[in-house]
Design a protein around this motif. Structure first.
Motif, PDB file in Angstrom:
ATOM      1  N   ASP A 184      42.974  32.587  22.294  1.00 23.63           N
ATOM      2  CA  ASP A 184      42.774  33.669  23.258  1.00 23.63           C
ATOM      3  C   ASP A 184      41.969  33.194  24.463  1.00 23.63           C
ATOM      4  N   VAL A 185      42.350  33.668  25.620  1.00 20.87           N
ATOM      5  CA  VAL A 185      41.618  33.407  26.861  1.00 20.87           C
ATOM      6  C   VAL A 185      40.806  34.653  27.214  1.00 20.87           C
ATOM      7  N   LEU A 186      39.520  34.462  27.449  1.00 23.39           N
ATOM      8  CA  LEU A 186      38.613  35.560  27.782  1.00 23.39           C
ATOM      9  C   LEU A 186      38.270  35.520  29.265  1.00 23.39           C
ATOM     10  N   SER A 187      38.304  36.678  29.909  1.00 26.49           N
ATOM     11  CA  SER A 187      37.920  36.779  31.310  1.00 26.49           C
ATOM     12  C   SER A 187      36.812  37.828  31.454  1.00 26.49           C
ATOM     13  N   VAL A 188      35.815  37.503  32.285  1.00 27.37           N
ATOM     14  CA  VAL A 188      34.738  38.436  32.594  1.00 27.37           C
ATOM     15  C   VAL A 188      34.951  38.929  34.022  1.00 27.37           C
ATOM     16  N   LEU A 189      35.111  40.234  34.172  1.00 25.44           N
ATOM     17  CA  LEU A 189      35.414  40.825  35.473  1.00 25.44           C
ATOM     18  C   LEU A 189      34.278  41.730  35.931  1.00 25.44           C
ATOM     19  N   MET A 190      34.108  41.820  37.241  1.00 25.51           N
ATOM     20  CA  MET A 190      33.155  42.742  37.833  1.00 25.51           C
ATOM     21  C   MET A 190      33.883  44.006  38.285  1.00 25.51           C
ATOM     22  N   GLY A 191      33.383  45.142  37.887  1.00 27.80           N
ATOM     23  CA  GLY A 191      34.006  46.405  38.270  1.00 27.80           C
ATOM     24  C   GLY A 191      33.977  46.671  39.751  1.00 27.80           C
ATOM     25  N   THR A 192      33.220  45.886  40.490  1.00 29.14           N
ATOM     26  CA  THR A 192      33.149  46.041  41.948  1.00 29.14           C
ATOM     27  C   THR A 192      34.357  45.439  42.663  1.00 29.14           C
ATOM     28  N   LEU A 193      35.188  44.694  41.937  1.00 30.82           N
ATOM     29  CA  LEU A 193      36.384  44.103  42.549  1.00 30.82           C
ATOM     30  C   LEU A 193      37.371  45.189  42.974  1.00 30.82           C
ATOM     31  N   PRO A 194      38.215  44.896  43.965  1.00 31.38           N
ATOM     32  CA  PRO A 194      39.267  45.858  44.342  1.00 31.38           C
ATOM     33  C   PRO A 194      40.207  46.111  43.160  1.00 31.38           C
ATOM     34  N   GLU A 195      40.793  47.285  43.109  1.00 32.34           N
ATOM     35  CA  GLU A 195      41.630  47.662  41.980  1.00 32.34           C
ATOM     36  C   GLU A 195      42.780  46.683  41.768  1.00 32.34           C
ATOM     37  N   ASP A 196      43.448  46.256  42.828  1.00 29.14           N
ATOM     38  CA  ASP A 196      44.581  45.338  42.681  1.00 29.14           C
ATOM     39  C   ASP A 196      44.136  44.009  42.070  1.00 29.14           C
ATOM     40  N   ALA A 197      42.952  43.542  42.456  1.00 32.64           N
ATOM     41  CA  ALA A 197      42.435  42.286  41.895  1.00 32.64           C
ATOM     42  C   ALA A 197      42.123  42.462  40.415  1.00 32.64           C
ATOM     43  N   LEU A 198      41.586  43.614  40.042  1.00 36.61           N
ATOM     44  CA  LEU A 198      41.317  43.887  38.635  1.00 36.61           C
ATOM     45  C   LEU A 198      42.608  43.870  37.826  1.00 36.61           C
ATOM     46  N   VAL A 199      43.624  44.524  38.325  1.00 29.92           N
ATOM     47  CA  VAL A 199      44.907  44.581  37.614  1.00 29.92           C
ATOM     48  C   VAL A 199      45.469  43.179  37.414  1.00 29.92           C
ATOM     49  N   GLU A 200      45.398  42.377  38.452  1.00 24.24           N
ATOM     50  CA  GLU A 200      45.925  41.012  38.370  1.00 24.24           C
ATOM     51  C   GLU A 200      45.246  40.215  37.264  1.00 24.24           C
ATOM     52  N   GLU A 202      21.732  51.846  47.033  1.00 21.77           N
ATOM     53  CA  GLU A 202      21.571  52.777  48.149  1.00 21.77           C
ATOM     54  C   GLU A 202      22.558  52.514  49.282  1.00 21.77           C
ATOM     55  N   ILE A 203      22.939  51.256  49.479  1.00 23.31           N
ATOM     56  CA  ILE A 203      23.950  50.920  50.478  1.00 23.31           C
ATOM     57  C   ILE A 203      25.011  50.059  49.800  1.00 23.31           C
ATOM     58  N   PRO A 204      26.254  50.104  50.272  1.00 20.13           N
ATOM     59  CA  PRO A 204      27.336  49.352  49.611  1.00 20.13           C
ATOM     60  C   PRO A 204      27.166  47.841  49.752  1.00 20.13           C
ATOM     61  N   PHE A 205      27.711  47.114  48.765  1.00 13.84           N
ATOM     62  CA  PHE A 205      27.642  45.647  48.782  1.00 13.84           C
ATOM     63  C   PHE A 205      28.274  45.075  50.046  1.00 13.84           C
ATOM     64  N   SER A 206      29.272  45.775  50.580  1.00 12.59           N
ATOM     65  CA  SER A 206      30.010  45.274  51.735  1.00 12.59           C
ATOM     66  C   SER A 206      29.219  45.383  53.043  1.00 12.59           C
ATOM     67  N   ASP A 207      28.165  46.169  53.042  1.00 12.88           N
ATOM     68  CA  ASP A 207      27.333  46.333  54.234  1.00 12.88           C
ATOM     69  C   ASP A 207      26.531  45.051  54.461  1.00 12.88           C
ATOM     70  N   PRO A 208      26.614  44.416  55.644  1.00 14.60           N
ATOM     71  CA  PRO A 208      25.883  43.168  55.904  1.00 14.60           C
ATOM     72  C   PRO A 208      24.388  43.284  55.642  1.00 14.60           C
ATOM     73  N   ARG A 209      23.851  44.500  55.783  1.00 13.26           N
ATOM     74  CA  ARG A 209      22.420  44.685  55.549  1.00 13.26           C
ATOM     75  C   ARG A 209      22.038  44.420  54.104  1.00 13.26           C
ATOM     76  N   TYR A 210      22.984  44.639  53.181  1.00 13.98           N
ATOM     77  CA  TYR A 210      22.686  44.477  51.755  1.00 13.98           C
ATOM     78  C   TYR A 210      22.203  43.053  51.456  1.00 13.98           C
ATOM     79  N   ASN A 211      22.994  42.072  51.869  1.00 14.65           N
ATOM     80  CA  ASN A 211      22.607  40.682  51.635  1.00 14.65           C
ATOM     81  C   ASN A 211      21.381  40.286  52.436  1.00 14.65           C
ATOM     82  N   GLU A 212      21.257  40.811  53.652  1.00 17.43           N
ATOM     83  CA  GLU A 212      20.098  40.481  54.485  1.00 17.43           C
ATOM     84  C   GLU A 212      18.802  40.958  53.840  1.00 17.43           C
TER      85      GLU A 212
END
Length: 247
Positions: free
Chosen positions: A159-175, A74-84
């Protein structure tokens, strides 16, 4: 007057696996059938996937404890209220379980997948482990069910496996996507378009698979390129297989 000390009950964090009850561990099955108290997370007004998986397992007189999230998307993860808001919820839930433990009651807290792999139980564990006995029962993860559903091994050789969260910024995902051999991407939902853009930029889009409801009755498996731009359901995982060294 008795001077005996009451033994605290154990809080069990039990993984249910990816969705198919037959993929649950023998230990998880036994604990659930013996439990006098069973707790699970769910959205308000919903049965919840964890409760659906354990249907028919708890004994008839088991006390069920539904821990209902006060907020999900209902509210974005970035909103301080979310964690509170969530922090207060986990504190309240932990206090309820702690009181049962101090009264000598054991409680089985169930989680989809593995409790220590992005599971809500982790937040209870960190609040309970220093005050009462807590045991964790691992389980098959949803990502394991997802790559198995594609019919192709996820990693080969080195092979190296990485688990990524889709909530990451796009540039971080690409990296991250460009750096490793095999990928698992979770928390897709409304992030699907962003994830697809990142996969294209990293040159991994054509190799990606979208698995929805892995190991559940309504499981679907398709190439991501055929899925279209939409909101993916909560139980969705994107898989990119490695193609490393083989004998």
């Amino acid at each position: 007057m008795s001077g005996g000390v009451r033994t605290q009950g154990t809080i069990w964090g039990v993984g249910l696996g990816p969705g198919d009850p037959e993929l649950m561990s023998v230990k998880a099955d036994r604990l659930l059938r013996e439990a006098s108290h069973v707790a699970y997370f769910r959205k308000t007004g919903r049965t919840g996937q964890a409760r659906r998986i354990l249907e028919g397992l708890p004994r008839a007189d088991a006390v069920e404890i539904a821990m209902e999230y006060p907020v999900t998307t209902e509210i974005p993860f970035s909103d301080p209220r979310y964690n509170e808001i969530l922090s207060a919820f986990y504190e309240e839930s932990a206090a309820r379980l702690r009181a049962l433990s101090e009264a000598g009651q054991a409680v089985v807290v169930v989680s989809e997948g593995d409790p220590f792999f992005y599971g809500s139980f982790m937040h209870l564990y960190s609040r309970l482990k220093d005050n009462c006995p807590v045991e964790v029962v691992p389980a098959i993860t949803g990502m394991s069910a997802a790559w198995t559903a594609t019919g192709v091994p996820i990693t080969w050789g080195d092979d190296v496996l990485s688990v990524l969260m889709g909530t990451l910024p796009e540039d971080a995902l690409v990296e991250h996507m460009a750096r490793v051999d095999a990928l698992v991407i979770m928390k897709i939902g409304r992030n699907l378009v962003k994830i697809c853009n990142a996969l294209r930029r990293a040159g991994r889009f054509d190799a990606a698979w979208l698995v929805e409801y892995a190991a559940m009755a309504d499981q679907t498996v398709q190439k991501l390129s055929e899925a279209g731009d939409r909101v993916a359901p909560y139980f969705s995982i994107i898989v990119v297989h490695g193609n490393g060294r083989r004998p």
